[in-house]
Structures are given as C-alpha cells and as structure tokens.
Design an enzyme around this catalytic site. Structure first.
Site, PDB file in Angstrom:
ATOM      1  CB  ILE A 470      67.653  24.432  91.568  1.00 12.45           C
ATOM      2  CG1 ILE A 470      68.444  25.474  90.762  1.00 12.45           C
ATOM      3  CG2 ILE A 470      67.532  24.894  92.996  1.00 12.45           C
ATOM      4  CD1 ILE A 470      67.762  26.833  90.693  1.00 12.45           C
ATOM      5  N   GLY A 513      74.418  32.172  91.855  1.00  8.74           N
ATOM      6  CA  GLY A 513      74.791  30.947  92.551  1.00  8.74           C
ATOM      7  C   GLY A 513      76.136  30.367  92.165  1.00  8.74           C
ATOM      8  CB  ILE A 618      81.840  28.750  80.176  1.00  9.87           C
ATOM      9  CG1 ILE A 618      81.245  29.955  79.431  1.00  9.87           C
ATOM     10  CG2 ILE A 618      80.819  27.629  80.304  1.00  9.87           C
ATOM     11  CD1 ILE A 618      80.072  30.629  80.119  1.00  9.87           C
ATOM     12  CG  LEU A 619      82.566  28.320  86.448  1.00 11.30           C
ATOM     13  CD1 LEU A 619      81.876  28.357  87.795  1.00 11.30           C
ATOM     14  CD2 LEU A 619      84.030  28.734  86.577  1.00 11.30           C
ATOM     15  CD  GLU A 694      67.915  34.379  87.184  1.00 12.82           C
ATOM     16  OE1 GLU A 694      67.394  35.486  86.994  1.00 12.82           O
ATOM     17  OE2 GLU A 694      68.066  33.900  88.312  1.00 12.82           O
TER      18      GLU A 694
END
Length: 734
Positions: A470, A513, A618-619, A694
């Site tokens: 998104i 997600g 943190i990817l 978020e």
C-alpha cells in the site's frame, strides 16, 4: 512452519541484504506511470464500460420511489443496477453498512444505484437523471448529544471494561489529581488513489481488479455478498495508492463493479468520486475521552482511569481509545471503559493505528498535565512510572520494552535539557516558541502468512503471495527476505503480490504486514533450501547459500544448477504460537516537536520534529523511515487541521473533498528526523522484527499539543488545535 519458541540464529541474521536501505523495487514503475492501478488495469480486458455510483441524498430514512426512465434512455447507457434488480445480496461479515442501499437508507451517500455506460462522462450525465423521492427519518449525528446512551462495547483484543484494584478509592485518596476531558473529531483517510475496481465475468467466475489491502478477507466478503463459492472469485490488487485502513474491506466500488458487469454483460470499472469516498466509505470516528490520574507527591501513579465514547452505525465497532492506557504506565489501581453510541453517520472503522492514535492524543496530554501538577519534567514523570510488565496482568512481562531508552536518546538529540519548563517564556521575534514530547506506543500483532517460492534454471527466485503493498515497500522487503535466505542478489528475485490465486498472506493492516508476510516468505524459503540441499545431496542444516552458490564442506554448486530444467517449487505458511500470550509484545518510541506560535495571530508552525522508534529489527531503514515520516505528517494533520465537519441537521460530512478537508502540505512540515534503536525481538518472529508504520503516528498529536502549551501557556484539549482556540487567551502571554 510454526513459530512457538524464541528465534535463534538463522540466515536472516547475516544481514547482507536485510537491514540495508535498498531502493524500492516498485519505485521505477510508479515514477514512470507504468504501475497498473485498479481503475486503469486492463490485462486483456478491452474497452470496459464505466459505472457511476448514485449516492443517497439523505442520511436516514427510505426510498419512496426511484424513476430511472430518463437515465435508461440517455446516450450510451448500458444498464442501471439498483437493489430492486441486483438479486439477493447477503450482508458481509466485516462491513456494518449495506453496500447497496434501498429501500432503507442507513447513511448519507450510501450507494443506491450504479449507472453503466460506454464512457465515464455518459455514465455521470445519466446518473444526474435518476430521480429519487425519499421519506426522511430523524437521525442521530452528534456524539456529544448521544454520549450518555452509549453501551459497553468490546474492543479489538480485549473487553469493553477493565478494572484492577480500587480505582475510585485510590483516586479519591490521591494527594495530586487530574480529571480532564479531551475530544478528537472524525478523520478521513484521504488517500491519493480513490476506491476503484474493475470487474469481469467468465461464465460463473468473477475476477475483480481492485484497490484493497486484505485480499483473502475481501474474496470472502464478495463471495458471501453475492452468494457464490469463494473459489469462484478472484481478486487482483498489485498496486495500491494508499489505504491507511480505509481499504481493508470490500467497499461499494468492488461490489457494484461486479453487479454492473453482470448486468451489462461486459467488464465494468467503477471509481468513487472524492465526496463519495468521504461519505460512502469508512472514517476514523470522533471520540470523547475522560482521563483521571492520581499520584503521590513524589510522582508515583496510584490510580489511572480512561473512559472513551464513540459512535457508529448499529452493529459497528467502537474506537478503542483506551487501549494504550491499559498497557503503557504503571499504577496499582486501574480502570478503563469503552462506550459506543448509535450514530447515523457513515461507517466508522479502522484508520491508521485505530485506538492508539486518538487515545494517545488524549493520554499523552494528560501525562504532561499531571507532570506539571507534580512539578516534574515530563520525561522524568514517564520514567518514574515505567513498567516492564503488563500492568493489568503483572505475571506477563514485555518481550522487550525500551521506552526509557527512546526518550533518553530523543531528549539528547533534541536538546531537551535547554527547554524552559515555564510556558510562554521563549520568543523568536514575533513567535512564541515551545518544545513538547510524548511517548509512542503500538502493539505488535502477528498474523498467519503463506508464500510460494520458485527457483528456475537461471538462478532466479520468484516469490508469490497475496500480500499487498500500500506504498509501504512490501515488494522490497519481501525481495530482501528471499535474497537473504537464498544467497542471491536482489536482481535475482521477482516478487508477485496482490492476487488471490497466490497463497494467503497476512495482508496489509494493523502494523502486522511486514513482520508477518516476510516470516511467511522465510518459511517458504526454508522449505526451498531443504529441497535444494536434498537434490544436491547436501545436509540442509549444514548447507550455506551465498553468492548464488550452495556450499557444504569442500563442494560448491551453483544454485541455478539445482533447479534443473523444471525448477523447484516450495510453499509454506508461518503460523504463530502462543508467545504473544506469554509475553506482551509492543513497539515503543518517543516524539519530540518544536513549534512556533505567532504572538499576534496565533498561527501555529511546526519548526522541527524527531521520532525515536524501537520496533525490533528494521528490515529496510529507508522504507521504514519513509513510513515514520509519513506517520508523523499524518499526526501533525490530526493535531492542527484535520476534522470532518458534521452537518448535525442533515447528517453528512460537509468538507468531503481535498479542498475542504485540510491535510498537511510541504509548507506545513519542516525537517523531520527519525532514529531507530538497534534492537531485535526474538519473541516476535524469525525475522526478529516488529511493525513500525503505525507506531510513527501514535503520540505525535499530543507532542504538538504539549509544545503549543509550552509556547503559549494555553492548554487545548479539543482537537484540532486551531488558532481560534488559542486567540482569546493569547494576549495574556503575548
């Protein structure tokens, strides 16, 4: 694969590709206009017809009559769909409003007809010829007016009410008390891409190209609504121009496109107009929140209570504003309560960080107000009341809770020590300058997620999952995961998303997600590694996948060679055990903001912002930073300008477009800085990551409100904080 014990060392920990700021794979497609969005996607669908939605002109009542005569004979019209000719439609499980209304009307701009024509312009013109007579009924449109009729309503992940100890007694006995009420208005998602769909029938099979965050949910909803088997419905949503929760569910565009295509006998595409998006789809509901805190004179919280009221259509869910208060601060005596009243406004539902975002807009002001009563620095007060266990269930520890570290690092970077604690004392020319902060908090849910991976004889791995992107960078982090697991460069990974023909993923929502979907890809890659090792005669636990080679002992074989001519396919699903029940898993952070307030006009300007986030591994720092600065911007909008203005007589949102509903623009947002703590959480997933998209919005509004108070000495508890709420009291400090 089931994740039920803490993660140990695995191939992801190599961090050759995971953890690197890789550029977005989808970036070139979006910047060149070649990314196919729902309304413009064709895929061998030539010359689709266009549908235009007719929305109800009343908020509550019924349709007395509908005259379609003129519309049917208008130029280019192919079909008109209404509740009278649509056939039997069931109500889905996830929507509170009926997607095609009639004769009963539940809210303003509820879809009551779809006009299908050769062109958009013809459909729009014909829609104006539909004549509808209504019988109006009295509706409820004012939350404050119906607040006392609110009933207890269960929130996501918990009961309506919680109680620990004796809140009333402890609050009454507390030497220092705060009892304040805060309000937040209705908010719109206001994403760039409208809700849009294109549908086509192939016999009894339906295919819908749509803009949707949760593919499998929506396949089920469409199938149930249309009364057809789920395996006869296919949804495709490879690119989404923003969702923020507003596209979690099937909306009128998808259903009406399907009905229109059936009626017209050819493919039909439908896009909601901007006003229709605001009043027909979902929004963040307004809240009224009462917060009471009692503390000892040295700053220990002895009682904390949070009550939240919101409204929704019958059968709707409440805004879970009390959620963060149940977990964020210590205190032996506690109470939370959620009440839901019936309102006849458009449906209230999930919007970025539902619950925590509006709840912390209130809670984190209240914490600052209490700190001032105690004569304590706001950070010091928060540190005094930190907890390493769930305060409602002390037997359950946090898996990792570095809130104090976030605040400390942020305070140092933002020069918090130079802040004047006395409000209204710092000037920069005509500007009153203030600094504020707030904690950030958001839970870390995980969802079952599956993926399929294919290795071909070129050494290319194709990943397929119905996960959606998104605008969050999902394509990229999934590619990074597969590349890390298989020892390949990113250009050897192809990612295919957003198709219900692929394995069912977690979907994009709830901050679950990234962590969940990459875990599903991890599980599939583990199976692929095992299959490759077995084919090559290696022990899979000893095989090393690196640089396009598979090595074990003194043997090294190209990965492509293992694929052979037919390739190797592996599929698996990541299921999560009960670690989330044994340990409270949450994400944390701290927001710092400096504002200037014009001493004469009360104009508010954000001057600088900082977010410090603790969200596991943190990817991709580049896409994660993008997520956080976007969330900070959204939080600034909620604090200073965003408000769906309700016409309390007619029952609709008046400012239902981007001209009237104000959102931040570039001139409103100064330099933003984001810091990620270097951490992992083995309790969360094999990726040792958590969600972050978020977290970045939670607490921002309160940090801005606290900064405005520090600048002016004027405390505003009614969002948005507009200049009219400051102006009357500003001369006292100016």
């Amino acid at each position: 694969m089931k994740f039920e014990t803490p993660a140990t060392t695995n191939p992801i920990d190599q961090l050759k590709i995971i953890g690197k700021p890789a550029d977005r794979i989808d970036g070139p497609f979006k910047t060149t206009g070649t990314a196919p969005y729902a309304y413009e996607r064709h895929d061998n669908i030539a010359n689709p017809a266009c549908g235009y939605v007719v929305g109800s002109a009343i908020a509550k009542g019924r349709i007395a009559s509908m005259d379609l005569t003129a519309a049917k004979t208008a130029s280019g019209v192919l079909a008109i769909v209404t509740a009278d000719n649509a056939g039997k439609l069931a109500k889905g499980n996830l929507n509170f409003a009926t997607l095609l209304g009639g004769p009963e009307i539940e809210h303003y701009h509820q879809a009551i007809a779809l006009v299908v024509a050769e062109t958009f312009e013809q459909a729009r013109a014909a829609a104006q010829l539909v004549r509808v007579d209504y019988v109006k009924a009295e509706g409820a449109f004012d939350l404050a007016a119906v607040k006392d009729s609110g009933k207890p309503a269960r929130i996501t992940g918990g009961p309506a009410d919680t109680a620990v100890g004796d809140f009333a007694g402890a609050f009454a006995a507390a030497p220092v008390q705060l009892d304040a009420t805060y309000t937040t208005p209705d908010h719109a998602h206001a994403m760039m891409e409208p809700h849009a769909s294109m549908a086509a029938w192939d016999g009894d099979k339906l295919i819908v190209w749509t803009s949707n965050q949760m593919i499998d949910w929506s396949v089920g909803e469409l199938a149930k609504t249309l009364g057809m088997p789920k395996d006869k419905v296919r949804l495709i949503s490879p690119f989404i121009g923003g969702g923020f929760g507003g596209k979690l569910f099937v909306r009128a565009d998808a259903l009406l496109a399907a009905l229109g295509a059936r009626a017209a006998g050819r493919p039909v595409k439908v896009a909601l107009t901007r006003p229709m998006m605001f009043n027909n789809t979902v929004h963040r509901p307004a809240t009224i929140q009462r917060i009471r805190i009692g503390a000892t004179r040295d700053g220990k919280i002895t009682a904390i209570g949070h009550e939240g009221w919101s409204g929704n259509l019958p059968g709707g869910k409440p805004e879970a504003a009390v959620q963060a208060t149940r977990l964020l601060y210590a205190g032996a005596n506690r109470m939370t309560a959620t009440r839901l009243a019936v309102l006849d406004l458009p449906e209230g539902n999930a919007m970025r960080a539902p619950g925590e975002a509006p709840g912390m807009m209130a809670l984190e002001i209240a914490i600052d107000e209490m700190a001032e009563k105690l004569g304590l620095d706001p950070i010091e007060f928060r540190i005094l009341n930190d907890t390493q266990v769930d305060p409602e269930k002390p037997e359950r520890a946090y898996s990792h809770r570095p809130l104090i570290a976030c605040m400390g690092l942020g305070a140092n970077r933002f020069d918090w020590s130079k802040r004047n604690p006395r409000p209204g004392q710092v000037r920069d020319g005509r500007w009153l300058v203030g600094i504020g902060m707030a904690a950030a908090f958001r839970n870390n849910p995980v969802m079952k997620s599956a993926a399929r991976v294919r290795l071909d004889n070129r050494g290319v791995v194709v990943v397929e999952t119905d996960m959606t992107d998104i605008g969050t960078g999902t394509y990229t982090i999934i590619a990074q995961t597969a590349a890390e697991m298989m020892g390949l460069p990113l250009d050897k990974i192809i990612v295919r998303l957003g198709d219900s023909a692929f394995p069912v993923s977690a979907g994009s929502g709830g901050q679950w997600g990234a962590n969940s979907s990459t875990s599903g890809v991890y599980a599939a890659c583990v199976k692929l590694r095992e299959a490759v090792a077995q084919k090559l005669g290696f022990n899979s636990t000893e095989a090393d996948f690196a640089d396009g080679q598979v090595r074990s002992g003194n043997r090294s074989v190209p990965l492509a060679q293992a694929a052979g001519e037919s390739g190797i396919v592996a599929e698996d699903v990541m299921e999560f055990g009960d670690l989330g029940k044994k340990y409270q898993q949450s994400t944390f952070g701290a927001h710092f903001v400096e504002v200037g307030v014009d001493a004469a006009t009360a104009e508010i300007r954000v001057r600088r912002m900082l977010a410090v986030c603790a969200a596991g591994r943190i990817l991709n720092p580049k896409s994660a930073r993008s997520q956080v600065i976007g969330a900070m911007t959204m939080g600034a909008g909620a604090a200073l300008m965003e408000e769906l203005a309700v016409d309390k007589r007619a029952g609709f949102f008046v400012n239902h477009d981007l001209a009237g509903y104000e959102v931040p623009v570039h001139a409103d947002i100064p330099h933003q800085d984001v810091i990620f703590l270097d951490e992992t959480d083995p309790m969360s997933s094999p990726m040792k990551a958590k969600g972050v998209g978020e977290l970045g919005i939670c607490g921002v509004g309160a940090a801005i409100a606290n900064a405005i108070y520090n600048a002016t000495g004027v405390r505003v508890r009614d969002y948005p904080i507009t200049l009219d709420k400051l102006l009357a009291r500003l001369p006292e400090v100016a």
